[in-house]
Design an enzyme around this catalytic site. Structure first.
Site, PDB file in Angstrom:
ATOM      1  CG  ASP A  11       9.650  -3.918   0.336  1.00  0.00           C
ATOM      2  OD1 ASP A  11      10.215  -3.637  -0.740  1.00  0.00           O
ATOM      3  OD2 ASP A  11       9.190  -3.066   1.121  1.00  0.00           O
ATOM      4  CG  ASP A 105      11.118  -2.381  -4.667  1.00  0.00           C
ATOM      5  OD1 ASP A 105      10.021  -1.991  -5.106  1.00  0.00           O
ATOM      6  OD2 ASP A 105      11.721  -1.798  -3.761  1.00  0.00           O
ATOM      7  CD  GLU A 106       5.677  -2.986  -1.729  1.00  0.00           C
ATOM      8  OE1 GLU A 106       4.927  -2.997  -0.732  1.00  0.00           O
ATOM      9  OE2 GLU A 106       6.070  -1.932  -2.273  1.00  0.00           O
TER      10      GLU A 106
END
Length: 489
Positions: A11, A105-106
């Site tokens: 993350d 983003d993960e």
């Protein structure tokens, strides 16, 4: 559950805000809020400095401004964030063929499938190397969680934030989960959490002690049984490299309610164009066109039309969305519009003929022509529901380039003026200058890469920018990595 912590969850730390701080030296170490800046805008991401004032994602922007009036408020640059995300996903792909992106983003990674980890030591090594590679490639930091399941890996990465690594040793799952809130488990949102609270269950250990039968009675067979297994630390969900999309859609919320029917029709056409762009990029076509309209009183109407065959043709989607709009009463005003395509299928050549025939038939039946008048997007804060004037609008935070002063970014604009700070990722904080909004020497610019050679466009001077994540303490109850000490800007 695996016997070794070989499932990794990455993350990125305050991703949008961190990317803005890294690209704008004058904002490093300062509160930054990214999101919609209009009266109805919401926070997409807040930097750790802004979070200290209570600002968080999904918060109304007006409330954020009251909590942190001196923060920098910027409009998102999604193309820029996407380019950084692609770099990160390539690094994840080098670790394993099984990478499951959840957002820009993960992502989850199956380290065992990539042959890079099969025990605790090798998993930790892979996680630390990934963090170092992300920093060297993008100039940004990410937090890594390692565990024997997806659920626990995600919990670990949350505990590791910001800029850290946390590993949950196999066999310690129940001890770790027991005292935590039920909201930490996947599938437990505000409504389910409140339902469980009324039944006297607030912690994960409460769920485990209640037993499967009681949870099934409260939540139903599927949800109750699944939640009981997770409360015991059991999660057998695999990392899935490709997840089938069920639909593609786009929507916009407007700063002021739209009343003009021509303007509303133009916005629907614009949304249809964006939706088709996403549809084609995903490599799909779809059969069902969906129109979403949220009216002035917050009532939301959804209309859909199923076509004879799947399509990714702009004319077909735009025409169908226009027909659906005709069935909606917009007299009182519209605050949100959305266009989507569902019933996705892989694109085939036959789609062309099916849709061409469909359009031909409707043309013969005297279908209403599609409006082709161009509509200029209304800048945030405009007080008119009519088509905005042709004056150039400079969004705060967006890139510009001046013929004399070079690359910079918009600090703000209004009253016919635009203020620009001229600086680059590797420079010192730059000077601020003000221009007329129609200055011929000022034009929209391209985002510069945060690290030399890491992306398209001219490379700035630095090899890497400093980390912008705030310091943190080691996560309690987790095995922290050897270099998971606090990092400072």
């Amino acid at each position: 559950m695996r016997a070794a912590p070989t499932i990794l969850h990455l993350d990125m730390d305050a991703f949008f805000a961190a990317a803005e701080q890294a690209s704008k030296p004058s904002l490093r170490g300062k509160p930054v809020v990214v999101g919609g800046l209009g009266p109805r805008g919401v926070v997409a991401t807040a930097s750790y400095e802004a979070r200290r004032f209570g600002v968080h994602s999904a918060m109304p922007m007006g409330q954020a401004r009251r909590l942190a009036p001196n923060a920098a408020y910027l409009v998102p640059r999604f193309a820029f964030y996407r380019s950084i995300s692609e770099q990160v996903m390539r690094l994840l792909g080098s670790l394993s063929p099984l990478v499951e992106p959840l957002s820009l983003d993960e992502a989850f990674v199956d380290l065992e499938a990539g042959g890079v980890a099969d025990d605790t030591a090798s998993a930790r090594t892979a996680g630390e190397r990934l963090r170092a590679d992300i920093l060297a490639t993008t100039g940004l930091t990410g937090s890594v969680g390692l565990a024997g399941s997806k659920m626990l890996a995600k919990i670990a990465s949350e505990q590791a934030k910001p800029d850290g690594l946390a590993l949950i040793p196999p066999g310690t799952e129940r001890e770790l989960l027991g005292p935590k809130s039920v909201r930490i488990l996947p599938g437990v949102g505000p409504a389910t959490g409140e339902h469980l609270r009324r039944a006297g269950m607030t912690t994960v250990s409460d769920l485990a002690e209640a037993g499967e039968d009681e949870l099934v009675r409260l939540l139903g067979r599927a949800h109750g049984a699944s939640l009981y297994r997770m409360a015991l630390g059991h999660d057998d969900r695999p990392v899935v490299a490709e997840r089938d999309a069920k639909s593609v859609s786009v929507e916009d919320t407007f700063a002021v309610d739209l009343h003009d029917r021509v303007r509303i029709r133009g916005e629907v056409e614009r949304l249809a164009e964006r939706c088709v762009e996403r549809l084609r990029a995903s490599g799909h076509s779809g059969r069902t066109i969906v129109l979403k309209v949220r009216r002035f009183d917050f009532s939301t109407l959804t209309r859909s039309e199923t076509l004879r065959g799947p399509t990714d043709a702009l004319g077909v989607v735009r025409e169908a969305a226009g027909r659906l709009l005709e069935s909606v009463d917009t007299t009182g005003g519209v605050r949100l519009l959305g266009v989507g395509v569902s019933g996705l299928a892989d694109y085939t050549q036959e789609d062309l003929f099916a849709q061409a025939e469909l359009v031909e038939e409707r043309g013969a039946e005297g279908a209403a022509p599609v409006a082709t008048e161009a509509v200029v997007a209304e800048p945030p804060g405009s007080g008119s529901g009519a088509v905005a004037p042709a004056e150039r609008y400079w969004a705060p935070g967006h890139d510009v380039r001046h013929a004399v002063h070079g690359a910079g970014w918009v600090q703000g604009s209004g009253l016919g003026r635009v203020t620009v700070r001229f600086e680059e990722p590797g420079s010192a904080p730059g000077r601020v200058r003000t221009f007329a909004v129609d200055d011929p020497d000022l034009e929209a610019g391209e985002a510069l890469p945060l690290v030399r050679g890491s992306g398209p466009g001219p490379g700035p001077a630095p090899v890497a920018v400093p980390s912008v994540a705030a310091g943190r303490g080691d996560a309690p109850g987790l095995a922290a990595g050897p270099d998971s000490h606090p990092h400072h800007p």
